[in-house]
Design a protein around this motif. Structure first.
Motif, mmCIF file in Angstrom:
data_model
loop_
_atom_site.group_PDB
_atom_site.id
_atom_site.type_symbol
_atom_site.label_atom_id
_atom_site.label_comp_id
_atom_site.label_asym_id
_atom_site.label_seq_id
_atom_site.Cartn_x
_atom_site.Cartn_y
_atom_site.Cartn_z
ATOM 1 N N ALA A 47 -2.893 7.877 10.524
ATOM 2 C CA ALA A 47 -3.994 7.080 9.988
ATOM 3 C C ALA A 47 -3.563 5.631 9.795
ATOM 4 O O ALA A 47 -4.309 4.691 10.089
ATOM 5 N N SER A 48 -2.336 5.429 9.305
ATOM 6 C CA SER A 48 -1.826 4.063 9.104
ATOM 7 C C SER A 48 -1.697 3.343 10.439
ATOM 8 O O SER A 48 -1.999 2.152 10.542
ATOM 9 N N ALA A 49 -1.241 4.079 11.444
ATOM 10 C CA ALA A 49 -1.083 3.472 12.771
ATOM 11 C C ALA A 49 -2.439 3.032 13.330
ATOM 12 O O ALA A 49 -2.572 1.951 13.896
ATOM 13 N N ARG A 50 -3.452 3.875 13.157
ATOM 14 C CA ARG A 50 -4.786 3.528 13.678
ATOM 15 C C ARG A 50 -5.371 2.333 12.944
ATOM 16 O O ARG A 50 -6.201 1.608 13.495
ATOM 17 N N ALA A 51 -4.927 2.119 11.715
ATOM 18 C CA ALA A 51 -5.512 1.055 10.900
ATOM 19 C C ALA A 51 -4.780 -0.271 11.022
ATOM 20 O O ALA A 51 -5.150 -1.231 10.350
ATOM 21 N N LEU A 52 -3.750 -0.332 11.868
ATOM 22 C CA LEU A 52 -3.020 -1.596 12.003
ATOM 23 C C LEU A 52 -3.966 -2.686 12.489
ATOM 24 O O LEU A 52 -4.767 -2.483 13.396
ATOM 25 N N ASP B 107 11.414 -12.397 11.703
ATOM 26 C CA ASP B 107 11.752 -13.574 12.482
ATOM 27 C C ASP B 107 10.601 -14.036 13.350
ATOM 28 O O ASP B 107 10.411 -15.229 13.537
ATOM 29 N N TYR B 108 9.856 -13.112 13.926
ATOM 30 C CA TYR B 108 8.808 -13.555 14.832
ATOM 31 C C TYR B 108 7.412 -13.214 14.347
ATOM 32 O O TYR B 108 6.441 -13.575 14.957
ATOM 33 N N ARG B 109 7.283 -12.500 13.265
ATOM 34 C CA ARG B 109 5.954 -12.198 12.781
ATOM 35 C C ARG B 109 5.576 -13.070 11.582
ATOM 36 O O ARG B 109 4.421 -13.108 11.195
ATOM 37 N N GLY B 110 6.571 -13.719 10.985
ATOM 38 C CA GLY B 110 6.282 -14.538 9.811
ATOM 39 C C GLY B 110 5.911 -13.690 8.618
ATOM 40 O O GLY B 110 5.213 -14.124 7.708
ATOM 41 N N VAL B 111 6.360 -12.437 8.611
ATOM 42 C CA VAL B 111 6.031 -11.534 7.500
ATOM 43 C C VAL B 111 7.097 -11.646 6.432
ATOM 44 O O VAL B 111 8.276 -11.625 6.726
ATOM 45 N N ASP B 112 6.683 -11.755 5.198
ATOM 46 C CA ASP B 112 7.706 -11.859 4.155
ATOM 47 C C ASP B 112 8.338 -10.496 3.926
ATOM 48 O O ASP B 112 7.765 -9.455 4.240
ATOM 49 N N GLN B 113 9.520 -10.500 3.399
ATOM 50 C CA GLN B 113 10.286 -9.267 3.287
ATOM 51 C C GLN B 113 10.293 -8.711 1.873
ATOM 52 O O GLN B 113 11.208 -8.021 1.470
ATOM 53 N N ALA B 114 9.256 -9.025 1.104
ATOM 54 C CA ALA B 114 9.257 -8.656 -0.308
ATOM 55 C C ALA B 114 9.170 -7.157 -0.532
ATOM 56 O O ALA B 114 9.867 -6.595 -1.362
ATOM 57 N N GLN B 115 8.305 -6.488 0.252
ATOM 58 C CA GLN B 115 8.063 -5.078 -0.049
ATOM 59 C C GLN B 115 8.947 -4.142 0.746
ATOM 60 O O GLN B 115 9.185 -4.347 1.933
ATOM 61 N N THR B 116 9.439 -3.097 0.097
ATOM 62 C CA THR B 116 10.241 -2.103 0.795
ATOM 63 C C THR B 116 9.727 -0.705 0.556
ATOM 64 O O THR B 116 10.124 0.235 1.214
ATOM 65 N N SER B 117 8.840 -0.499 -0.422
ATOM 66 C CA SER B 117 8.359 0.839 -0.722
ATOM 67 C C SER B 117 7.032 1.107 -0.033
ATOM 68 O O SER B 117 6.303 0.185 0.337
ATOM 69 N N LEU B 118 6.732 2.382 0.142
ATOM 70 C CA LEU B 118 5.511 2.768 0.826
ATOM 71 C C LEU B 118 4.371 2.750 -0.177
ATOM 72 O O LEU B 118 4.133 3.712 -0.887
ATOM 73 N N ALA B 119 3.653 1.651 -0.276
ATOM 74 C CA ALA B 119 2.538 1.535 -1.222
ATOM 75 C C ALA B 119 1.564 0.514 -0.693
ATOM 76 O O ALA B 119 1.954 -0.548 -0.236
ATOM 77 N N PRO B 120 0.290 0.830 -0.693
ATOM 78 C CA PRO B 120 -0.697 -0.156 -0.253
ATOM 79 C C PRO B 120 -0.709 -1.349 -1.190
ATOM 80 O O PRO B 120 -0.396 -1.182 -2.379
ATOM 81 N N PRO B 121 -1.022 -2.536 -0.764
ATOM 82 C CA PRO B 121 -1.404 -2.894 0.595
ATOM 83 C C PRO B 121 -0.237 -3.229 1.510
ATOM 84 O O PRO B 121 -0.441 -3.746 2.579
ATOM 85 N N GLY B 122 0.975 -2.945 1.119
ATOM 86 C CA GLY B 122 2.119 -3.297 1.949
ATOM 87 C C GLY B 122 2.416 -2.315 3.064
ATOM 88 O O GLY B 122 3.322 -2.520 3.847
ATOM 89 N N VAL B 123 1.644 -1.216 3.161
ATOM 90 C CA VAL B 123 1.935 -0.174 4.147
ATOM 91 C C VAL B 123 1.939 -0.725 5.556
ATOM 92 O O VAL B 123 2.829 -0.441 6.355
ATOM 93 N N ALA B 124 0.967 -1.561 5.863
ATOM 94 C CA ALA B 124 0.852 -2.080 7.217
ATOM 95 C C ALA B 124 2.079 -2.901 7.582
ATOM 96 O O ALA B 124 2.637 -2.764 8.665
ATOM 97 N N HIS B 125 2.503 -3.779 6.661
ATOM 98 C CA HIS B 125 3.668 -4.607 6.941
ATOM 99 C C HIS B 125 4.896 -3.750 7.109
ATOM 100 O O HIS B 125 5.708 -3.972 8.011
ATOM 101 N N ASP B 126 5.100 -2.744 6.224
ATOM 102 C CA ASP B 126 6.263 -1.880 6.349
ATOM 103 C C ASP B 126 6.224 -1.125 7.670
ATOM 104 O O ASP B 126 7.252 -0.954 8.326
ATOM 105 N N LEU B 127 5.065 -0.637 8.041
ATOM 106 C CA LEU B 127 4.947 0.128 9.278
ATOM 107 C C LEU B 127 5.229 -0.754 10.482
ATOM 108 O O LEU B 127 5.905 -0.341 11.416
ATOM 109 N N GLU B 128 4.731 -1.973 10.469
ATOM 110 C CA GLU B 128 4.996 -2.906 11.572
ATOM 111 C C GLU B 128 6.492 -3.125 11.724
ATOM 112 O O GLU B 128 7.033 -3.102 12.828
ATOM 113 N N ARG B 129 7.159 -3.333 10.578
ATOM 114 C CA ARG B 129 8.610 -3.546 10.636
ATOM 115 C C ARG B 129 9.307 -2.326 11.205
ATOM 116 O O ARG B 129 10.201 -2.421 12.034
ATOM 117 N N ALA B 130 8.902 -1.149 10.721
ATOM 118 C CA ALA B 130 9.555 0.088 11.141
ATOM 119 C C ALA B 130 9.325 0.341 12.630
ATOM 120 O O ALA B 130 10.235 0.760 13.344
#
Lengths: 242, 183
Positions: A47-52, B107-130
């Motif tokens: 779900a998270s992937a689809r919502a990117l 380095d190339y997304r300009g995303v700050d590195q503040a969040q490390t835990s899985l919690a909204p609204p940071g989920v998207a940023h963490d997932l992108e990094r991962a």
């Protein structure tokens, strides 16, 4: 049921299991918090992937795209316009030699289509029976055509033409309505290039009729029509000044 | 927006029709509407923002050249999306470079590195990094299946591998991502 392996749990989360396997896994999940939690995590990840979110590119990315689109056709005509202006300042129209030079880039591009197609047609004519080329042939403009016998050749060349004719007609109308926006020399170059491509289309049609059922000949014919549409579209874009 | 404005706003289909007749301005309007999604696909599969922009440019130029092959059997955005993925895979194959693991997307997304835990609204940023730290094959399959919605069979055909390999890569990607997101 023993714990399903990781692959099975993933397949379950993706709806890839058959009905019996699904029922078996569901029975297990009802009694196993650990496996149930793992499936929940997989579903959350999906779900998270689809919502990117989409991501914005640099503001100037379009400039590069536009430049490449226009560069595929415009340079020869820039040369034409520049040459015309030089001669106009000198008080003379471009002579035959200059006009041949101005035409060269665009005609060369159209000639490449004819030469490559001619080579392909010669190759096709020297090949043996094409019994191995069975099956439906996908057209680059959509749809499919069967590959059986002489009737296929007659209908397929006509079908290819019929598929492209509406687009070609529309583009011709745009070009006609914008003729006054183009210099006569430019129009001359465009018409000469179209004449070359039309010859290539006639040759490709003959090749297909001579070798019924040939998927390669059909693709070649399709390719020449694509070239004609591309050329007309580029020419039409010039008349719009866009 | 007024009714008159709604009526005068061209639809995607209108813009595609005009672009097919040579209207570059109409094509630009399509780019303004759909450019972010195209770039997003490229960025997630690229090693750098620069590479992603090259691929995105290639995809849009190819879309212009192949407009006549869009017959309206699907939405234009779907057709464009598939063309983009095909362009990316073709470029990666022709480049033939060994792809380096990306250590950090900041380095190339300009995303700050503040969040490390899985919690909204940071989920998207963490997932992108991962996602950026996944091995190449796993990342490609995960993006195509879970992000872009391709089927196993389609991915296998496009990558020239067995369907079983696609599944194995996908499951591996998900395991690695879940481990990364739990840290």
């Amino acid at each position: 049921m023993m714990h399903p392996d990781e692959s099975t749990l993933n397949d379950f989360a993706d709806g890839e299991l058959g009905p019996e396997a699904v029922a078996e896994v569901e029975r297990h999940l009802a009694e196993c918090p650990m496996c149930h939690s793992e499936v929940d995590e997989i579903q959350l990840l999906k779900a998270s992937a689809r919502a990117l979110d989409p991501t914005a590119p640099s503001p100037d990315l379009w400039d590069g795209i536009e430049a490449r689109i226009r560069a595929s056709f415009r340079p020869p005509l820039h040369d034409l316009e520049r040459a015309r202006l030089v001669h106009a300042r000198k008080g003379a129209s471009p002579g035959p030699r200059e006009r041949r030079w101005m035409r060269t880039p665009l005609l060369a591009a159209a000639a490449v289509v004819l030469i490559s197609l001619s080579s392909g047609i010669t190759y096709l004519a020297t090949r043996g029976p094409v019994g191995s080329e069975g099956g439906a042939v996908a057209l680059s403009n959509g749809g499919e055509l069967p590959t059986d016998g002489a009737q296929f050749a007659a209908s397929s060349a006509a079908q290819v033409a019929a598929a492209y004719d509406p687009t070609i007609r529309q583009l011709r109308e745009v070009l006609e309505s914008g003729r006054s926006e183009l210099q006569p020399e430019t129009l001359g170059v465009i018409e000469e290039a179209l004449a070359i491509i039309d010859q290539a289309i006639r040759d490709a049609t003959e090749a297909l009729e001579a070798d019924p059922g040939s998927a390669a000949a059909l693709r070649a014919l399709n390719g020449t029509y694509d070239s004609k549409v591309h050329l007309l579209r580029q020419a039409a874009s010039l008349t719009r000044g866009t | 927006m007024s009714l008159a404005a709604v009526r005068s706003t061209p639809t995607v289909d209108d813009l595609v029709h005009q672009a097919r007749l040579g209207d570059v301005t109409a094509f630009e309007a399509l780019y303004r509407q759909l450019g972010d999604r195209v770039f997003g696909v490229c960025l997630r599969m690229a090693d750098s923002r620069e590479e992603a922009e090259e691929w995105a440019q290639d995809a849009w130029v190819k879309a212009w050249e192949k407009l006549e092959s869009f017959r309206g059997d699907s939405a234009f955005s779907t057709w464009l999306h598939r063309l983009t993925v095909n362009t990316i895979l073709d470029r990666r194959r022709s480049d033939g470079r060994r792809r380096a693991r990306v250590e950090s997307v900041a380095d190339y997304r300009g995303v700050d590195q503040a969040q490390t835990s899985l919690a909204p609204p940071g989920v998207a940023h963490d997932l992108e990094r991962a996602i950026a730290t996944l091995p190449d094959g796993a990342r490609t399959v995960f993006l195509l299946y879970d992000v872009e919605g391709y089927k196993h069979q389609e991915i296998a055909h496009r990558l020239g591998v067995a369907e079983g390999t696609v599944k194995a890569q996908l499951h591996r990607a998900r395991k690695l991502l879940r481990e990364a997101l739990e840290r």
